[in-house]
Scaffold this motif. Structure first.
Motif, PDB file in Angstrom:
ATOM      1  N   ASP A  73      62.740-117.915   7.661  1.00 38.50           N
ATOM      2  CA  ASP A  73      62.555-118.644   8.926  1.00 38.50           C
ATOM      3  C   ASP A  73      63.547-118.191   9.986  1.00 38.50           C
ATOM      4  O   ASP A  73      63.196-118.094  11.163  1.00 38.50           O
ATOM      5  N   ASP A  74      64.806-117.947   9.541  1.00 35.29           N
ATOM      6  CA  ASP A  74      65.808-117.443  10.491  1.00 35.29           C
ATOM      7  C   ASP A  74      65.324-116.139  11.120  1.00 35.29           C
ATOM      8  O   ASP A  74      65.422-115.930  12.322  1.00 35.29           O
ATOM      9  N   ILE A  75      64.821-115.250  10.267  1.00 34.87           N
ATOM     10  CA  ILE A  75      64.390-113.931  10.755  1.00 34.87           C
ATOM     11  C   ILE A  75      63.202-114.087  11.697  1.00 34.87           C
ATOM     12  O   ILE A  75      63.129-113.441  12.747  1.00 34.87           O
ATOM     13  N   MET A  78      64.432-115.247  14.969  1.00 38.44           N
ATOM     14  CA  MET A  78      65.073-114.168  15.727  1.00 38.44           C
ATOM     15  C   MET A  78      64.030-113.247  16.350  1.00 38.44           C
ATOM     16  O   MET A  78      64.160-112.816  17.495  1.00 38.44           O
ATOM     17  N   LYS A  79      62.980-112.939  15.576  1.00 41.35           N
ATOM     18  CA  LYS A  79      61.932-112.050  16.104  1.00 41.35           C
ATOM     19  C   LYS A  79      61.244-112.680  17.305  1.00 41.35           C
ATOM     20  O   LYS A  79      60.937-111.995  18.277  1.00 41.35           O
ATOM     21  N   ASP A  80      61.034-113.993  17.216  1.00 42.42           N
ATOM     22  CA  ASP A  80      60.410-114.692  18.346  1.00 42.42           C
ATOM     23  C   ASP A  80      61.279-114.614  19.588  1.00 42.42           C
ATOM     24  O   ASP A  80      60.787-114.391  20.691  1.00 42.42           O
ATOM     25  N   LEU A 128      71.165-109.629  17.471  1.00 42.71           N
ATOM     26  CA  LEU A 128      71.610-110.161  18.774  1.00 42.71           C
ATOM     27  C   LEU A 128      70.962-111.508  19.053  1.00 42.71           C
ATOM     28  O   LEU A 128      71.463-112.293  19.847  1.00 42.71           O
ATOM     29  N   CYS A 129      69.841-111.745  18.384  1.00 41.78           N
ATOM     30  CA  CYS A 129      69.127-112.999  18.606  1.00 41.78           C
ATOM     31  C   CYS A 129      69.772-114.168  17.860  1.00 41.78           C
ATOM     32  O   CYS A 129      69.323-115.300  17.980  1.00 41.78           O
ATOM     33  N   LEU A 174      81.459-110.238  19.741  1.00 44.53           N
ATOM     34  CA  LEU A 174      80.843-109.371  18.720  1.00 44.53           C
ATOM     35  C   LEU A 174      81.884-108.869  17.723  1.00 44.53           C
ATOM     36  O   LEU A 174      81.601-108.776  16.526  1.00 44.53           O
ATOM     37  N   ASN A 175      83.064-108.534  18.214  1.00 43.96           N
ATOM     38  CA  ASN A 175      84.105-108.064  17.298  1.00 43.96           C
ATOM     39  C   ASN A 175      84.493-109.146  16.305  1.00 43.96           C
ATOM     40  O   ASN A 175      84.784-108.861  15.154  1.00 43.96           O
ATOM     41  N   ARG A 176      84.517-110.369  16.777  1.00 42.50           N
ATOM     42  CA  ARG A 176      84.920-111.463  15.884  1.00 42.50           C
ATOM     43  C   ARG A 176      83.807-111.889  14.938  1.00 42.50           C
ATOM     44  O   ARG A 176      84.065-112.297  13.818  1.00 42.50           O
ATOM     45  N   ASN A 177      82.563-111.842  15.408  1.00 42.37           N
ATOM     46  CA  ASN A 177      81.470-112.428  14.623  1.00 42.37           C
ATOM     47  C   ASN A 177      80.402-111.463  14.138  1.00 42.37           C
ATOM     48  O   ASN A 177      79.581-111.822  13.306  1.00 42.37           O
ATOM     49  N   GLY A 178      80.418-110.251  14.679  1.00 43.95           N
ATOM     50  CA  GLY A 178      79.338-109.310  14.387  1.00 43.95           C
ATOM     51  C   GLY A 178      79.162-109.014  12.911  1.00 43.95           C
ATOM     52  O   GLY A 178      78.036-109.041  12.394  1.00 43.95           O
ATOM     53  N   ASN A 179      80.266-108.768  12.237  1.00 43.63           N
ATOM     54  CA  ASN A 179      80.163-108.436  10.818  1.00 43.63           C
ATOM     55  C   ASN A 179      79.579-109.573  10.001  1.00 43.63           C
ATOM     56  O   ASN A 179      78.854-109.351   9.040  1.00 43.63           O
ATOM     57  N   LEU A 180      79.914-110.779  10.410  1.00 44.13           N
ATOM     58  CA  LEU A 180      79.394-111.943   9.696  1.00 44.13           C
ATOM     59  C   LEU A 180      77.864-111.949   9.730  1.00 44.13           C
ATOM     60  O   LEU A 180      77.207-112.188   8.720  1.00 44.13           O
ATOM     61  N   LEU A 181      77.313-111.660  10.907  1.00 36.78           N
ATOM     62  CA  LEU A 181      75.860-111.633  11.033  1.00 36.78           C
ATOM     63  C   LEU A 181      75.272-110.526  10.156  1.00 36.78           C
ATOM     64  O   LEU A 181      74.251-110.714   9.493  1.00 36.78           O
ATOM     65  N   GLN A 182      75.949-109.376  10.161  1.00 35.03           N
ATOM     66  CA  GLN A 182      75.480-108.256   9.326  1.00 35.03           C
ATOM     67  C   GLN A 182      75.483-108.650   7.842  1.00 35.03           C
ATOM     68  O   GLN A 182      74.541-108.351   7.113  1.00 35.03           O
ATOM     69  N   ARG A 183      76.544-109.300   7.406  1.00 39.48           N
ATOM     70  CA  ARG A 183      76.631-109.709   5.993  1.00 39.48           C
ATOM     71  C   ARG A 183      75.511-110.671   5.631  1.00 39.48           C
ATOM     72  O   ARG A 183      74.918-110.590   4.566  1.00 39.48           O
ATOM     73  N   ARG A 184      75.264-111.613   6.540  1.00 41.45           N
ATOM     74  CA  ARG A 184      74.218-112.602   6.236  1.00 41.45           C
ATOM     75  C   ARG A 184      72.855-111.913   6.149  1.00 41.45           C
ATOM     76  O   ARG A 184      72.009-112.308   5.359  1.00 41.45           O
ATOM     77  N   TYR A 185      72.670-110.857   6.951  1.00 42.30           N
ATOM     78  CA  TYR A 185      71.412-110.118   6.860  1.00 42.30           C
ATOM     79  C   TYR A 185      71.358-109.321   5.560  1.00 42.30           C
ATOM     80  O   TYR A 185      70.319-109.246   4.897  1.00 42.30           O
TER      81      TYR A 185
END
Ligand SMILES: [Zn+2]
Length: 195
Positions: A73-75, A78-80, A128-129, A174-185
């Protein structure tokens, strides 16, 4: 903190370098001719850098585990968002500086947030979404500026800050949170049975 794992990758390269990978391992890239002893002392010399990055990586991994994998659902959500927000943002900034753009592609990129091809197509990272809106827009503005200036020189940043004054703030986010989003993906892909 316990001693990190160190992996040495030898190649025909001429210089030695290192980075901390997403598991917190130290990867040393070294030429064939460099001795084990030189590598050890190189690692020792960069101890502070390694510690700082390892600490940060391990903390990010912990946060990702705690928040858990993205769900289907998250994905979908994001696509929407991407379908409307990406063309809106690119169109807006392209209008501001008067450039034409090609196709806009939504991608999951593991190392970048956006890219711009020589023929004017723009790719933006689906993650980014899951960022605040101004962060999504900052990356769109960045890529749009590449339609006018290919490199990251002074002219490029003058243009970018001109249309997006809060660019540094977005970058910091992005520097602070970007990796977190990548990990969750990554965790999401794992949950699908991938690697
Ligand atoms: Zn760029």
């Amino acid at each position: 903190m316990e001693n990190p794992d160190i992996n040495v990758i030898r190649s025909k390269r001429k210089t030695i370098s290192l980075f901390v990978d997403k598991n917190g391992c130290v990867i040393v890239k070294a030429p064939y001719f460099v001795s084990k002893k030189s590598i050890d002392s190189f690692v020792e010399k960069n101890k502070q850098f390694i510690e700082k990055h390892r600490q940060r990586t391990l903390e990010e991994n912990e946060r990702a585990e705690r928040l858990g994998a993205y769900t289907k659902d998250d994905i979908k959500r994001m696509k929407d968002i991407a379908r409307k927000a990406f063309p809106d943002a690119v169109g807006y900034y392209a209008g501001l500086i008067g450039v034409k753009f090609g196709k806009i592609t939504v991608r999951r990129q593991t190392t970048r947030w956006g890219s711009c091809s020589p023929n004017g197509n723009i790719s933006l990272n689906i993650l980014l979404c899951d960022c605040p809106d101004f962060v999504l827009r900052s990356v769109a503005a960045h890529e749009v500026c590449h339609l006018k200036v290919k490199n990251h020189g002074k002219e490029f940043y003058n243009l970018l800050y001109g249309i997006f004054p809060e660019y540094d703030e977005a970058r910091n986010w992005l520097n602070r949170n970007g990796n977190l989003l990548q990990r969750r993906y990554d965790l999401y892909l794992k949950s699908l049975g991938g690697t």
